[in-house]
Write a protein that holds these residues in place. Structure first.
Motif, PDB file in Angstrom:
ATOM      1  N   UNK A  84       0.809  -1.217   0.000  1.00 38.20           N
ATOM      2  CA  UNK A  84       0.000   0.000   0.000  1.00 38.20           C
ATOM      3  C   UNK A  84       0.844   1.268   0.000  1.00 38.20           C
ATOM      4  N   UNK A  85       2.135   1.137   0.246  1.00 39.73           N
ATOM      5  CA  UNK A  85       2.963   2.326   0.393  1.00 39.73           C
ATOM      6  C   UNK A  85       2.711   3.022   1.720  1.00 39.73           C
ATOM      7  N   UNK A  86       2.596   2.223   2.784  1.00 40.77           N
ATOM      8  CA  UNK A  86       2.394   2.801   4.115  1.00 40.77           C
ATOM      9  C   UNK A  86       3.657   3.509   4.571  1.00 40.77           C
ATOM     10  N   UNK A  87       3.506   4.450   5.464  1.00 43.17           N
ATOM     11  CA  UNK A  87       4.637   5.226   5.966  1.00 43.17           C
ATOM     12  C   UNK A  87       5.625   4.336   6.706  1.00 43.17           C
ATOM     13  N   UNK A  88       6.876   4.713   6.658  1.00 43.45           N
ATOM     14  CA  UNK A  88       7.936   4.000   7.367  1.00 43.45           C
ATOM     15  C   UNK A  88       7.951   4.497   8.813  1.00 43.45           C
ATOM     16  N   UNK A  89       7.086   3.923   9.614  1.00 46.38           N
ATOM     17  CA  UNK A  89       6.938   4.348  11.008  1.00 46.38           C
ATOM     18  C   UNK A  89       6.332   3.205  11.801  1.00 46.38           C
ATOM     19  N   UNK A  90       6.300   3.361  13.105  1.00 45.31           N
ATOM     20  CA  UNK A  90       5.713   2.351  13.979  1.00 45.31           C
ATOM     21  C   UNK A  90       4.198   2.334  13.832  1.00 45.31           C
ATOM     22  N   UNK A  91       3.581   1.161  13.993  1.00 46.12           N
ATOM     23  CA  UNK A  91       2.121   1.089  14.049  1.00 46.12           C
ATOM     24  C   UNK A  91       1.638   0.647  15.428  1.00 46.12           C
ATOM     25  N   UNK A  92       2.491   0.765  16.429  1.00 41.84           N
ATOM     26  CA  UNK A  92       2.060   0.446  17.789  1.00 41.84           C
ATOM     27  C   UNK A  92       1.253   1.614  18.350  1.00 41.84           C
ATOM     28  N   UNK A  93       0.321   1.301  19.244  1.00 40.09           N
ATOM     29  CA  UNK A  93      -0.475   2.324  19.899  1.00 40.09           C
ATOM     30  C   UNK A  93      -0.272   2.221  21.405  1.00 40.09           C
ATOM     31  N   UNK A  94      -0.546   3.298  22.098  1.00 42.45           N
ATOM     32  CA  UNK A  94      -0.278   3.351  23.533  1.00 42.45           C
ATOM     33  C   UNK A  94      -1.337   2.616  24.346  1.00 42.45           C
TER      34      UNK A  94
END
Length: 541
Positions: free
Chosen positions: A274-284
């Motif tokens: 999908x071309x997702x951002x290069x970042x974490x997908x964890x949530x607090x």
């Protein structure tokens, strides 16, 4: 290029959506995912809270695509609402927590493309309105919500939610008075930033009849949206390290899955496509109301819980099927290896006592204590199965089941023999609308030698928070708000119990509660949830 994608800015539902066409190499620069912090409209709304009406001025950011190579921008976009003034007092939300409020119901598609303000996201394909997977009612102790529509529990109907919900708009749920409550609006009124993502859902098909929103599309989209928010740290107002998700029913399941599966590499290939951002997908933190989850074991759990209850027609379900599934649940429950203080290992034999003592009797006690003496006496006179002594309610499991009454679903509840359940559609693939996803239902229809399609084990894993919890996923949320009504027979009450107990066993902060005599989609302590967000994120002391 994805379905409906155009170069530059795409118009979706009359709203400009920031979208980039993919280049010849099939990828685009990360610049396409940079959030434009100046592209807002200033709006003012009045939000009713437990503390009274609040006038909120906020910056509203219209639908923005959160991946560079969307399959369908109408669903793969999000909206952002940032409070700047509450009751005439300036608000700085730079470091505020971010409520990530999904509106998925029944694993149906959810779109923000036409949203014109906070709390306006909704499920599509429902006649008469958008949907959040919760029953609707007149506005009471919350901000107003959009029109509503009933949803049938059949995957064959495009308007179906498949999990028995009645659809309503804008992340809306039902409070104790039968009025609408919107976590998104209440969060904005508390000074928090609100992000509302859209996501693909199970009924979407392209011109060739290919399904492109079935599992694991919804969770992949929500993870991509989280990555977009975290990638835009410093551009999207709010603390991107303090994202708190919320969702109801199937949306509650996805919220729990977001919390449990943070940063799992199992989703990487889907996110890369999908071309997702290069970042974490964890949530607090994760807020989960009546989650319709653990689907591959849901039929077993349902019969263990509700197997003896009749349908609303007054007839019993197939006793052989119910017994087969209930018996199989014992092995699954043992395999979880959950231990609880005072009970030891939670098994099919003591899970009813655990539910009674840990959740159901305390829930009834809290409810009865909240009543006046006269109202309590009236309630107890009408519900003689409850023993009220020393300010505490006690009753048996059998009497509780009788009190709940009719079960909502026939058997099997989720993997229907005739492939009519919404969950059968959720695991459809290609041009195949619906498939069996449990061996029991598959072999009942196709014979004892039948095997599940080879792609299903992975997809089932990707849609279920329990494996990630069992594997002690280090990227999971450590704070959990979990709620369900005691009269909610959309799934087994054991689902929430196992989710909460397994997280507690890992040492996570778990705030789990069963609402006495409430049904599917109830949210009767929304103000407490908003307060909890501030507490666990350290935003309020």
């Amino acid at each position: 290029m994805g379905i409906g994608a155009t170069a530059g800015v795409a118009a979706i539902g009359g709203i400009a959506v920031n979208a980039q066409a993919s280049g010849e190499s099939g990828s685009t620069s990360a610049d396409a995912l940079v959030f434009d912090k100046d592209a807002y409209t200033e709006l003012t709304t009045t939000i009713t809270t437990d503390a009274g009406d609040k006038t909120v001025k906020y910056h509203f950011y219209k639908a923005t695509t959160y991946v560079t190579d969307p399959v369908d921008e109408k669903y793969q976009s999000l909206i952002v609402s940032v409070p700047v003034e509450i009751d005439g007092k300036t608000v700085d939300a730079t470091h505020a927590p971010i409520l990530f409020a999904n509106s998925v119901g029944g694993y149906m598609p959810s779109s923000v493309a036409d949203a014109t303000g906070v709390g306006a996201a909704g499920m599509t394909g429902i006649p008469g309105g958008a949907g959040g997977g919760a029953p609707s009612a007149s506005t009471s102790a919350s901000a107003s919500a959009s029109s509503t529509a009933s949803a049938a529990a059949s995957a064959s109907a495009p308007a179906s939610t498949g999990t028995g919900e009645v659809a309503s708009g804008g992340n809306a749920q039902v409070n104790a008075q039968g009025g609408m409550v919107s976590n998104a609006k209440l969060a904005l009124a508390a000074g928090y930033v609100v992000v509302e993502p859209g996501a693909r859902g199970r009924t979407l098909t392209d011109a060739d009849g290919t399904y492109y929103g079935t599992a694991p599309a919804a969770i992949v989209d929500l993870k991509a949206a989280v990555r977009y928010v975290r990638f835009n740290k410093g551009r999207i107002p709010g603390n991107t390290d303090r994202i708190v998700s919320s969702g109801t029913s199937a949306g509650g399941a996805l919220s729990a899955l977001l919390g449990a599966s943070g940063d799992s590499p199992l989703y990487d290939k889907y996110l890369k496509e999908l071309g997702a951002a290069d970042a974490s997908d964890s949530i607090f933190a994760s807020g989960d109301w009546c989650p319709i989850t653990d689907l591959e074991h849901a039929d077993m759990a349902y019969e263990w819980n509700w197997g003896g209850n009749k349908l609303s027609s007054g007839s019993l379900v197939d006793r052989t099927v119910s017994k087969d599934l209930s018996t199989a649940f014992a092995d699954y429950q043992a395999s979880l290896k959950i231990r609880a203080k005072g009970f030891g290992a939670l098994t099919a034999r003591n899970l009813d006592d655990y539910l009674l003592e840990t959740h159901l009797q305390p829930s009834a006690t809290t409810y009865l204590k909240s009543l006046s003496d006269a109202d309590r006496s009236t309630y107890l006179a009408s519900n003689t199965f409850i023993t009220w002594s020393g300010g505490r309610a006690t009753f048996t499991w059998a009497d509780f089941l009788t009190h709940v009454g009719a079960r909502k679903k026939d058997t099997p509840a989720f993997d229907a023999f005739d492939l009519s359940a919404g969950e059968n559609n959720e695991f459809g693939t290609g041009t195949t609308q619906a498939r069996h996803f449990t061996l029991y239902s598959l072999r009942h229809e196709s014979g004892s030698s039948a095997r599940l399609d080879s792609d299903l084990p992975e997809k089932l894993h990707l849609m279920n928070p329990m494996p990630f919890i069992r594997q002690h996923n280090p990227g999971r949320s450590k704070h959990w708000w979990i709620r369900v009504g005691t009269k909610d027979s959309d799934t087994s009450l054991s689902v929430v119990a196992n989710l909460a107990a397994s997280l507690e066993q890992l040492g996570d902060d778990v705030n789990a509660l069963y609402y006495w005599d409430e049904g599917h989609g109830s949210n009767i302590d929304a103000a407490d949830f908003i307060t909890w967000i501030g507490k666990v994120t350290g935003y309020t002391k």
